[in-house]
Design an enzyme around this catalytic site. Structure first.
Site, short mmCIF file in Angstrom:
data_model
loop_
_atom_site.label_atom_id
_atom_site.label_comp_id
_atom_site.label_asym_id
_atom_site.label_seq_id
_atom_site.Cartn_x
_atom_site.Cartn_y
_atom_site.Cartn_z
CE1 TYR A 118 -35.94 -15.09 12.26
CE2 TYR A 118 -35.37 -12.79 12.66
CZ TYR A 118 -36.30 -13.76 12.33
OH TYR A 118 -37.59 -13.38 12.05
CD GLU A 206 -38.64 -15.80 9.84
OE1 GLU A 206 -38.88 -15.31 10.96
OE2 GLU A 206 -39.20 -16.82 9.42
#
Ligand code: GDP
Ligand code: MN
Length: 396
Positions: A118, A206
């Site tokens: 992530y 993101e």
């Protein structure tokens, strides 16, 4: 403003960020052509078909599927295109899928196992600085990771005077447990993503997951971007990516009339000039027992036309039981606004909900007089307290 995954990836790639390659398609036939082209360019014979909507969690909702043949590509894309996709982020009504991204399969076996990470960059409100957030728990819901295993979230705050330092990026890549080629790849991945973040005036980028492939490349498999609306004037390329089908129809209409509008869930429509006054007005509505149906800032130069556009917008909302207009006559004079309100009221005709107008500032009394003498179902109030009382009365 938000953009689609495929647009986010193209944008990242223009800044040197490695991505899972793909081609967007809005029919099954075009999806098939896209797959054939990917096959010719990359040699892949497996593909992922990914619904393009402005919401995450698509995998869980059945909006991301693996196709192991060209026949699969056609079948799966005809299922996904046109579907009403419900994910944990869309709400129960879901979102209609207009297009899919046909992407190369990047989870192929090789010298090492593919591994999901992530990575995000955002404006951290608490420190007032940009922050890079990374985790070994890629592909998962990051809020859940933050709650259950906060030690698995790594944050680097960037000093705006100095900018992103190399050691910070190395620290992140190291904390992710990477070494060798994958380590170097992650370092340039993060550096380039940071360039993209700054270059497009994003408030969030993101990548979940950022994938370490079996041949140790780091690539973006997903991409989410929020752009600061106030920067759009200097981001024409991003502005072109706008997909109004994904946006709230009220907000789309408001933008067309240059109104600053945010739809809310309450029952009192409000129209105010100035963002600060609008916030204060919403507080006042709450205090008097109502709930704002919207935030609407008509701007400093409110005239009859903007007032009318605002009125129309508020009236389209079936939840609205009363409208409060709170205008401070600084640049604009109150009698002008009052005339605008009366004119707009007549133009729209047949307004069923009560309207309370509070005018304060230059020519406030003349304004109140115009409202009172108009013969329309408009209540005037000069003080904030009076206006609040009126709201309470009409809601009772
Ligand atoms: P999201 O569910 O909206 O966040 O969509 P993502 O783009 O993150 O995709 C969801 C999941 O699909 C990923 O976490 C992967 O596990 C899977 N996925 C994405 N691309 C591929 C691929 O190329 N091959 C395989 N096998 N799975 C993939
Ligand atoms: Mn994702």
């Amino acid at each position: 403003m938000n953009i689609h995954e495929y647009q986010a990836k193209e944008t990242f790639n223009a800044y040197g960020v490695g991505i899972q390659r793909g081609i967007v398609a809005d029919t099954p036939e075009k999806a098939l052509e896209a797959a054939q082209k990917l096959n010719a360019d990359t040699g892949t014979s497996w593909y992922v078909i990914k619904a393009q909507i402005h919401a995450g969690g698509r995998g869980k909702g059945g909006g991301v599927k693996l196709a192991k043949s060209l026949d699969d590509v056609k079948t799966i894309s005809s299922q996904i295109i046109g579907m009403q996709l419900v994910t944990p982020q869309t709400g129960p009504e879901g979102k209609k899928v207009h297009q899919v991204l046909v992407a190369e399969d990047v989870y192929y076996p090789g010298e090492s196992e593919p591994k999901e990470f992530y990575v995000s960059i955002l404006l951290d409100r608490q420190s007032g600085r940009n922050a890079i957030i990374a985790s070994t728990e890629g592909g998962m819901d990051i809020e859940e990771v933050a709650e259950k295993t906060p030690e698995k979230i790594i944050t680097e705050i960037i000093d705006p005077k100095i900018g992103l330092r190399d050691f910070q990026v190395r620290k992140l890549a190291f904390a992710l447990g990477l070494e060798g080629k994958a380590f170097k790849e992650m370092v340039s991945f993060i550096k380039n993503l940071y360039k993209a973040y700054e270059g497009i005036d994003a408030s969030l980028v993101e990548v979940n997951p950022a994938l370490k492939t079996s041949d140790n490349r780091i690539i973006a498999v997903d991409g989410k971007v929020n752009i600061d609306d106030n920067a759009l004037y200097r981001q024409p390329k991003i502005e072109e990516m706008r997909d109004e089908r994904e946006e709230d129809p009220f907000e789309v209409e408001a933008r067309a009339s240059h109104l600053n509008y945010v739809k809310l869930e309450g029952n009192v429509g409000c129209m105010v000039n100035g963002a600060g006054l609008a916030m204060a007005t919403m507080d006042m509505i709450k205090l008097s027992g109502g709930d704002p149906a919207n935030f609407l800032d008509v701007g400093g130069g409110a005239n009859a036309k903007t007032v009318e556009a605002g009125f129309r917008l508020i009236l389209k909302d079936p939840n609205v039981k009363a409208i409060l207009i709170n205008i401070f006559g600084g640049i604009v004079r109150c009698d002008r606004v009052a005339n605008g309100v009366v004119e707009a009221y007549k133009n729209i005709g047949d307004i069923q909900v009560p309207i309370i107008v509070r005018l304060q500032g230059t020519n406030a009394e003349e304004g109140a007089k115009i409202i009172d003498e108009s013969g329309l179902k408009v209540y005037s109030a000069i003080s904030l307290k009076e206006a609040a009382e009126r709201v309470k009365q009409v809601l009772a």
